[in-house]
Motif scaffolding. Structure first.
Motif, short mmCIF file in Angstrom:
data_model
loop_
_atom_site.label_atom_id
_atom_site.label_comp_id
_atom_site.label_asym_id
_atom_site.label_seq_id
_atom_site.Cartn_x
_atom_site.Cartn_y
_atom_site.Cartn_z
N GLY A 156 40.16 77.26 48.21
CA GLY A 156 38.90 77.20 47.48
C GLY A 156 38.23 78.57 47.49
N SER A 157 36.98 78.62 47.09
CA SER A 157 36.14 77.48 46.78
C SER A 157 36.54 76.80 45.47
CB SER A 157 34.68 77.91 46.64
OG SER A 157 34.17 78.35 47.88
N VAL A 158 36.51 75.47 45.53
CA VAL A 158 36.83 74.63 44.39
C VAL A 158 35.53 73.98 43.90
CG1 VAL A 158 38.15 72.62 43.60
CG2 VAL A 158 39.05 74.06 45.45
N SER A 159 35.37 73.91 42.58
CA SER A 159 34.18 73.25 42.04
C SER A 159 34.59 72.04 41.22
CB SER A 159 33.35 74.24 41.22
OG SER A 159 34.12 74.90 40.26
N ALA A 160 33.62 71.23 40.88
CA ALA A 160 33.92 70.00 40.14
C ALA A 160 34.61 70.32 38.81
CB ALA A 160 32.62 69.24 39.87
N TRP A 161 34.12 71.38 38.16
CA TRP A 161 34.65 71.75 36.85
C TRP A 161 35.26 73.14 36.92
CZ3 TRP A 161 34.61 67.40 34.38
CH2 TRP A 161 33.60 66.46 34.66
N ASP A 193 40.23 76.50 39.09
CA ASP A 193 40.77 75.59 38.06
C ASP A 193 40.04 74.24 38.01
OD1 ASP A 193 42.58 77.56 37.57
OD2 ASP A 193 44.21 76.63 38.73
N GLY A 194 39.13 74.01 38.95
CA GLY A 194 38.40 72.73 38.96
C GLY A 194 39.11 71.68 39.81
N ALA A 195 38.33 70.71 40.29
CA ALA A 195 38.82 69.75 41.30
C ALA A 195 40.02 68.93 40.81
CB ALA A 195 37.68 68.81 41.69
N ASP A 196 40.02 68.50 39.55
CA ASP A 196 41.11 67.61 39.11
C ASP A 196 42.45 68.32 39.10
OD1 ASP A 196 39.26 65.62 38.87
OD2 ASP A 196 38.96 65.89 36.72
N ALA A 197 42.46 69.56 38.55
CA ALA A 197 43.71 70.31 38.48
C ALA A 197 44.23 70.62 39.88
CB ALA A 197 43.50 71.60 37.69
N ILE A 198 43.31 70.94 40.78
CA ILE A 198 43.73 71.33 42.13
C ILE A 198 44.22 70.10 42.91
CG2 ILE A 198 42.84 72.28 44.31
CD1 ILE A 198 41.18 74.23 42.39
N ARG A 199 43.59 68.98 42.66
CA ARG A 199 44.06 67.74 43.29
C ARG A 199 45.51 67.45 42.85
NH1 ARG A 199 41.90 62.07 44.22
NH2 ARG A 199 43.47 60.79 43.25
N ALA A 200 45.76 67.60 41.55
CA ALA A 200 47.12 67.34 41.05
C ALA A 200 48.12 68.32 41.69
CB ALA A 200 47.14 67.46 39.53
N ARG A 201 47.69 69.57 41.82
CA ARG A 201 48.59 70.57 42.43
C ARG A 201 48.88 70.21 43.89
NH1 ARG A 201 45.82 75.33 40.83
NH2 ARG A 201 46.83 75.09 38.82
N LEU A 202 47.86 69.75 44.60
CA LEU A 202 48.07 69.42 46.02
C LEU A 202 48.95 68.19 46.18
CD1 LEU A 202 44.52 70.17 47.46
CD2 LEU A 202 46.60 71.54 47.75
N ASP A 203 49.03 67.38 45.16
CA ASP A 203 49.93 66.23 45.23
C ASP A 203 51.39 66.68 45.23
OD1 ASP A 203 47.99 64.39 45.44
OD2 ASP A 203 47.88 63.94 43.29
N ARG A 204 51.62 67.87 44.65
CA ARG A 204 53.01 68.36 44.57
C ARG A 204 53.38 69.23 45.75
NH1 ARG A 204 51.11 69.19 39.22
NH2 ARG A 204 50.87 71.42 39.57
#
Ligand code: FMN
Length: 368
Positions: free
Chosen positions: A92-97, A125-136
């Motif tokens: 991070g820092s990671v933000s919502a958007w 890249d925003g929380a959603d993209a980073i969440r998807a990346r961390l899943d991989r």
């Protein structure tokens, strides 16, 4: 270490600092995809020593040294970073958007002082993209995720938007993290930097996050202040929120006169932003000492300290002042990944010299 200093750093330092950084993250991302590369890095760099084991905010860590936020803003390289010997890695820092951050240039080196000047303005890249990346891709060590309000110069920071922004990224990412750090004072997003100077807003944010069912320890990364009264008030606010497990100290905005800078004023004036690295070490250590005095020994709060750590002595000083874990970022730029091993090999010798058996004995030995 010698190879980095003589071969790698001169090449990287010939490039624009942000480009050098992006290339490093990209190279780490690609090599981190290979199990062979991760194992080779671990073999070359990791130090296993039971005296280094420590507990931080309820997490068992193999050692007290972590990678600070800002190096891997988007969670691209956690595979390799988790194999470099760190006991934890904070992204991070990671933000919502997603956010582009501030205009370039926004990263500068001050080699004569071992410092970096940064005015990124939290691009990510925003929380959603980073969440998807961390899943991989997950690191082999504990992962911290540092959250910040989305930097949007077009929208001034107002309540309750700010709390909703943090709540969104918190809800999206807490299950991917071992701990969450809340960056409460990005020194480089001008519109947002001072929002939490009104301390009841910290309480309001934590009350909002309580509604997100926090399942991981939360660390508050504070705007640095030498005002013990303000720090005491913040700790009192945290006392009301059981999921708050500790505190960290961010960089000060700009170039306060008490930073250890020898670079000429005219040079610094051409480098907008906050200073990281050696110039902030004494500044941050003074605040760490004050904070450790307030939180006291054996209390519920862990302290996480970064600022100018480039050697075992530097890390040890922070532990003795009361840091439960120590982080670094700028030290990696100047000394390369070998600095992790050097610090971790050096710490047990310092414990032994002073009659400590492990990290826990050293933490807070100089607390006032
Ligand atoms: C280039 C750069 C980018 C950073 N970005 C962030 C960030 O996004 N979020 C954050 O909480 N801290 C950020 N930091 C602060 C670091 O996490 C750390 O607290 C600080 O740099 C002190 O450590 P150091 O002296 O070892 O660099 C950044 C620091 C640097 C140098």
């Amino acid at each position: 270490m010698a190879f980095y200093a003589t071969a790698v750093r001169p090449l990287l330092f010939r490039l624009d600092p942000e480009r050098a950084h992006d290339l490093t993250v990209r190279a780490s991302e690609l090599s981190g995809r290979s199990g062979l590369a991760r194992r080779a890095a671990r073999r070359a760099l990791a130090v296993r020593d039971p005296r280094l084991r420590t507990s931080f905010a309820g997490l068992d860590l193999p050692n007290p040294l972590g990678l600070a936020a800002g190096f891997d803003k988007n969670g691209r390289a956690v595979g390799l970073l988790g194999a470099l010997g760190f006991g934890h890695v904070e992204i991070g820092s990671v933000s919502a958007w997603p956010s582009d951050g501030n205009p370039r240039p926004r990263l500068f080196r001050i080699p004569q002082d071992g410092g970096i000047v940064v005015s990124y303005g939290v691009p990510n890249d925003g929380a959603d993209a980073i969440r998807a990346r961390l899943d991989r891709q997950r690191p082999a060590v504990a992962l911290g995720i540092n959250l910040v309000k989305t930097n949007d110069p077009g929208r001034p920071a107002v309540a309750p938007d700010v709390y909703e922004d943090y709540a969104r990224s918190f809800a999206a990412l807490q299950d991917r993290a071992h701990y969450v750090a809340l960056n409460l004072s990005c020194p480089n997003s001008a519109a947002d930097r001072d929002f939490f100077d009104e301390l009841p807003r910290i309480d309001a944010l934590l009350s909002r996050l309580a509604g997100c069912d926090p399942r991981v320890p939360v660390i508050l990364k504070l705007k640095p202040t030498r005002d013990a009264g303000v720090l005491r008030e913040i700790v009192a606010i945290a006392d009301r929120h059981p999921f708050v497990a500790g505190f960290a100290i961010n960089l000060p905005a700009g170039k306060p006169p008490d930073l250890a800078l020898s670079a000429p004023r005219a040079t610094l004036d051409g480098m907008p932003g906050a200073v990281g690295g050696k110039p902030v070490e004494a500044y941050v250590n003074a605040i760490l000492g004050t904070l450790a005095g307030i939180t006291g020994p054996g209390g519920r709060y862990a302290l996480m300290a970064a600022g100018g750590v480039t050697s075992a002595d530097d890390a040890y000083r922070k532990l003795r002042l009361g840091a439960t874990v120590v982080q670094l970022y700028t030290g990696l730029i100047y000394r390369g990944p070998g600095v992790v091993r050097e610090i971790l090999e050096g710490l047990p010798a310092l414990f032994e010299r002073d009659g400590f058996e492990s990290v826990g004995d050293a933490v807070g030995a100089d607390r006032v």
